[in-house]
Every structure is written in structure tokens, then in C-alpha cells.
Design an enzyme around this catalytic site. Structure first.
Site, PDB file in Angstrom:
ATOM      1  N   LYS A 179      26.610-129.486 -40.865  1.00  0.00           N
ATOM      2  CA  LYS A 179      27.944-129.507 -40.232  1.00  0.00           C
ATOM      3  C   LYS A 179      28.619-130.860 -40.378  1.00  0.00           C
ATOM      4  CE  LYS A 179      28.207-125.347 -38.736  1.00  0.00           C
ATOM      5  NZ  LYS A 179      29.049-124.379 -39.386  1.00  0.00           N
TER       6      LYS A 179
ATOM      7  N   LYS B 232      30.837-113.214 -45.969  1.00  0.00           N
ATOM      8  CA  LYS B 232      32.277-113.359 -45.690  1.00  0.00           C
ATOM      9  C   LYS B 232      32.821-114.711 -46.140  1.00  0.00           C
ATOM     10  CE  LYS B 232      30.966-113.856 -40.868  1.00  0.00           C
ATOM     11  NZ  LYS B 232      29.705-113.109 -40.891  1.00  0.00           N
TER      12      LYS B 232
ATOM     13  N   LYS C 133      24.883-113.722 -52.786  1.00  0.00           N
ATOM     14  CA  LYS C 133      24.826-112.604 -51.848  1.00  0.00           C
ATOM     15  C   LYS C 133      26.218-112.212 -51.359  1.00  0.00           C
ATOM     16  CE  LYS C 133      24.673-114.993 -47.527  1.00  0.00           C
ATOM     17  NZ  LYS C 133      24.398-114.799 -46.145  1.00  0.00           N
TER      18      LYS C 133
HETATM   19  P1  ADP Z   1      27.746-114.060 -43.579  1.00  0.00           P
HETATM   20  O1  ADP Z   1      26.858-114.527 -44.682  1.00  0.00           O
HETATM   21  O2  ADP Z   1      28.708-113.024 -44.032  1.00  0.00           O
HETATM   22  O3  ADP Z   1      28.408-115.197 -42.842  1.00  0.00           O
HETATM   23  P2  ADP Z   1      25.993-113.995 -41.326  1.00  0.00           P
HETATM   24  O4  ADP Z   1      25.414-115.290 -41.791  1.00  0.00           O
HETATM   25  O5  ADP Z   1      26.840-113.986 -40.101  1.00  0.00           O
HETATM   26  O6  ADP Z   1      26.817-113.337 -42.536  1.00  0.00           O
HETATM   27  O7  ADP Z   1      24.801-112.973 -41.168  1.00  0.00           O
HETATM   28  C1  ADP Z   1      24.614-112.056 -40.119  1.00  0.00           C
HETATM   29  C2  ADP Z   1      23.350-111.262 -40.428  1.00  0.00           C
HETATM   30  O8  ADP Z   1      23.507-110.464 -41.610  1.00  0.00           O
HETATM   31  C3  ADP Z   1      22.109-112.124 -40.659  1.00  0.00           C
HETATM   32  O9  ADP Z   1      20.982-111.497 -40.053  1.00  0.00           O
HETATM   33  C4  ADP Z   1      21.947-112.126 -42.171  1.00  0.00           C
HETATM   34  O10 ADP Z   1      20.586-112.287 -42.557  1.00  0.00           O
HETATM   35  C5  ADP Z   1      22.492-110.749 -42.574  1.00  0.00           C
HETATM   36  N1  ADP Z   1      23.120-110.797 -43.914  1.00  0.00           N
HETATM   37  C6  ADP Z   1      24.291-111.411 -44.218  1.00  0.00           C
HETATM   38  N2  ADP Z   1      24.597-111.241 -45.534  1.00  0.00           N
HETATM   39  C7  ADP Z   1      23.589-110.510 -46.084  1.00  0.00           C
HETATM   40  C8  ADP Z   1      23.337-109.984 -47.407  1.00  0.00           C
HETATM   41  N3  ADP Z   1      24.188-110.173 -48.407  1.00  0.00           N
HETATM   42  N4  ADP Z   1      22.211-109.269 -47.605  1.00  0.00           N
HETATM   43  C9  ADP Z   1      21.358-109.048 -46.573  1.00  0.00           C
HETATM   44  N5  ADP Z   1      21.529-109.500 -45.310  1.00  0.00           N
HETATM   45  C10 ADP Z   1      22.632-110.220 -45.044  1.00  0.00           C
END
Ligand code: ADP
Ligand code: TRP
Length: 331
Positions: free
Chosen positions: A111, A197, A194
Site C-alpha cells: 500500500k 476487477k 487471472k
Molecule cells: P479481485 O481480484 O477481482 O479484486 P478479490 O481479490 O476481491 O477479487 O477476491 C475475492 C475472492 O475471489 C477471493 O477469495 C479470491 O481468491 C477469489 N478470486 C478472485 N479472482 C479469482 C479468479 N480469477 N479465479 C479464482 N478465484 C478468484
């Protein structure tokens, strides 16, 4: 029954990665464990959200979780700020958390790099707030991704330190929990990495997406120049398209395009059209439910109130015990 707890920050819409990576498993868990799932709106304050947006973001995540199948009667689904006991436990834990260990935390160091203009004490003490979230319900299992392992380790440190300081055996040691099945990684549409968002425009398919935007995003997905010899190894982009197809299409459809690829007869445009239609069919029931639930103020209110009531009952008990252990006494 063991207590399972997890939290999500209300920072954006749910995508297929969230669904297949996390949510689908939560939905199964609510039948087998004493589950707490909460929306981490206190945590989201570290980025200073606009008061006008804050409630809307929380509401959207709540509606999407309900639409995806979390059942407020089975699990305790609540909003963190509805349980102010969390903030009191956070205060207590902060007294025994040392500057050095907080500064060494990887997420804090990240951060500092990402937002040097806003390094606030909330960021520094993010791990103690997360520990308070977990310890307030004395949870034993915490389903989180690898990126949260260090926070969980710190939660154990803070819980154990409290136990040692006061000579009690009050807080259990929470463990990261891996659902007992293979972890999935849903790829994004931009060819590498992956689905997420924050991975760039058009990379994620959201549960709330309509057909037109799904079609547009899928048709724009990266491909390569096509195979030039039979059974050629697939490039990263093409592997990703097949991985996405595996999660939404029938095995026959996947096989069909795999055969076409292996015989060099594949037309990526056709494959993407099929993938888009299968994604639309998969997402449609979710986006419908999200629309319905978002418009149903009474249902959202009922769900949030029920969650708050159940979560507060458990949190009040913990704070009452902790106050007594610390030595506070009512006059
Ligand atoms: P983002 O990457 O969109 O910001 P988060 O970090 O908020 O998503 O993740 C929320 C949950 O979703 C976590 O448990 C994370 O492991 C899972 N997750 C997020 N993206 C993926 C993905 N592409 N494949 C599998 N699990 C995911
Ligand atoms: N830190 C988690 C994340 O960024 C969200 C979170 C906050 C959490 N409190 C928690 C997760 C307690 C599990 C348990 O994704």
C-alpha cells in the site's frame, strides 16, 4: 459445529473468478458449518470512499451475494459496521500489536507503494481489524486466498498473545481453509493472468452483466494466429479461452472445439460466439436475481437485520468475556 468466517471488501461487482474461486464453495459450506460471511465496510474506509457511494457499494455486494445463493437463514450474512463490537475488540488488540510487526506486513508495504499520498493508521492496523473480525466470533476456519495467509498468521499471533498476557485459553487459533478441493483459477479475457476487477477493462465477466456486454467482451478476447500443424501446443490466450469454456459449456462443446483446434480447422470467431452464448446462459439467472433482489428493499433490509442480529449476539458475548478478562468492571 465448527465456525467458519470470511469477509469481502465492498469494492466492486462479483465476477466469474469470485464465483468459481470462492462463492460457490461458501454456498456449499453454509450447509455444513456455522458460517459467518460479512461485508468489510470498515476496512473499505482506508481508501476514503465518498459517503454517497459507500452504502450503494455495500448494498450491491449484499444483493449479489444473496442472488448467488448465500442463504441468510443458514449462514450469518452481515455488514461489518452493523457490529460495532468489532471496533471495540480492534481497539483492545491494537494495544498489544507492535509497530514493527505491523510495518513489516507485506500488504502494508504494498500500500505504501500504491498510495504514497494516503498512508493512514487504518492501513497500518488493517491486520488488527482483520484479527478482530475473526476473533470476535472465535472462528476456527477462514476460507481465504493465498494473499491473506500473512494476515491470518498475525491473527494467530494477536490471539495467542492475548491468551498469554492474561493467562487464559480464550481465543482459538484460526486456520486458513481450503475447501478440500482443488483451487481454481479463472483466467481473464485479456490473454494473460487471472480474471479480476482490477485487471483492466473488459477482462472480467460479471454476474450482473447483460448479454450485449458479455458478447462484446468475449468477442474482443485475445487470440493468436491459429494452429499451423496438428496437435500444436496452445498459446496462453487460447488455453485461457478453453479454460473459460470448460466452466460454462458442456464437455461436448469443449471437445468439439478442441478437435477443430487439433485438426487446424478452428475458427476462433466461431469459438468465441459459442463461448459468449454459453456465458450468457450461465450468467442470465444470476443477473435476473440481482435485478430482482436489488429492487426488493424489504428483502435486503430483512437479510441485513437478521445477519446483524445473529452476528451481534455472538460478538456481544465475546466482548463481554474480553472486558472481564482484561479487568474492566461495571460499577
Ligand atoms: P479481485 O481480484 O477481482 O479484486 P478479490 O481479490 O476481491 O477479487 O477476491 C475475492 C475472492 O475471489 C477471493 O477469495 C479470491 O481468491 C477469489 N478470486 C478472485 N479472482 C479469482 C479468479 N480469477 N479465479 C479464482 N478465484 C478468484
Ligand atoms: N482482507 C480480506 C481481503 O482483502 C478481507 C477481510 C477482512 C477478511 N476481514 C476478513 C477475510 C476476515 C477473512 C476474514 O480480501
Amino acid at each position: 459445529m465448527e465456525t467458519v468466517l470470511s469477509g469481502i471488501r465492498p469494492t466492486g461487482n462479483l465476477h466469474l473468478g469470485n464465483y468459481f474461486g470462492a462463492l460457490r464453495n461458501f454456498i456449499k459450506m453454509q450447509n455444513e458449518y456455522n458460517c459467518y460471511f460479512f461485508i468489510a465496510d470498515y476496512h473499505s474506509l482506508t481508501t476514503h470512499p465518498n459517503p454517497k457511494d459507500l452504502h450503494g457499494n455495500v448494498r450491491q455486494v449484499l444483493a449479489e451475494y444473496l442472488a448467488a445463493g448465500l442463504d441468510p437463514e443458514k449462514a450469518t450474512l452481515y455488514i461489518q459496521s452493523d457490529v460495532p463490537e468489532t471496533a471495540e475488540l480492534y481497539l483492545f488488540l491494537n494495544m498489544n500489536a507492535y509497530m514493527g510487526e505491523l510495518e513489516r506486513c507485506t500488504s502494508f508495504k504494498d500500500k505504501i507503494r500504491q498510495q504514497p499520498e494516503n498512508i493512514n493508521a487504518g492501513l497500518l492496523t488493517y491486520p488488527t481489524l482483520m484479527a478482530a473480525d475473526i476473533l470476535i466470533h472465535r472462528a476456527a476456519k477462514v476460507p481465504v486466498g493465498k494473499d491473506q495467509e500473512q494476515h491470518l498468521e498475525m491473527t494467530r499471533t494477536f490471539g495467542n498473545r492475548f491468551n498469554r498476557m492474561y493467562g487464559v485459553d480464550y481465543f482459538p487459533e484460526p486456520q486458513a481453509f481450503n475447501f478440500g478441493e482443488q483451487l481454481v483459477k479463472v483466467p481473464g479475457l485479456n490473454g494473460a493472468g487471472k480474471m479480476g476487477k482490477s485487471e483492466g477493462e473488459g477482462n472480467a465477466i460479471y454476474l450482473a452483466d447483460d448479454a450485449a456486454s458479455i458478447r462484446k467482451k468475449v468477442m474482443k478476447a485475445k487470440t493468436d494466429a491459429g494452429p499451423t500443424e496438428p496437435n500444436q501446443t496452445k498459446s496462453e490466450e487460447i488455453k485461457n479461452l478453453f479454460s473459460l469454456m470448460k466452466i460454462v459449456s458442456t464437455p461436448d462443446t469443449v471437445q468439439h472445439f478442441d478437435d477443430l483446434y487439433n485438426s487446424c480447422a478452428i475458427r476462433y470467431g466461431d469459438m468465441k460466439k459459442q463461448l459468449a452464448e454459453d456465458m450468457i446462459a450461465f450468467v442470465a439467472p444470476f443477473s435476473e436475481r440481482i435485478k430482482e433482489i436489488s429492487a426488493d428493499e424489504a428483502y435486503l433490509q430483512r437479510a441485513a437485520r437478521l445477519g446483524a442480529e445473529k452476528a451481534r449476539e455472538s460478538a456481544r458475548k465475546t466482548v463481554r468475556d474480553v472486558r472481564e478478562i482484561i479487568g474492566f468492571k461495571a460499577f
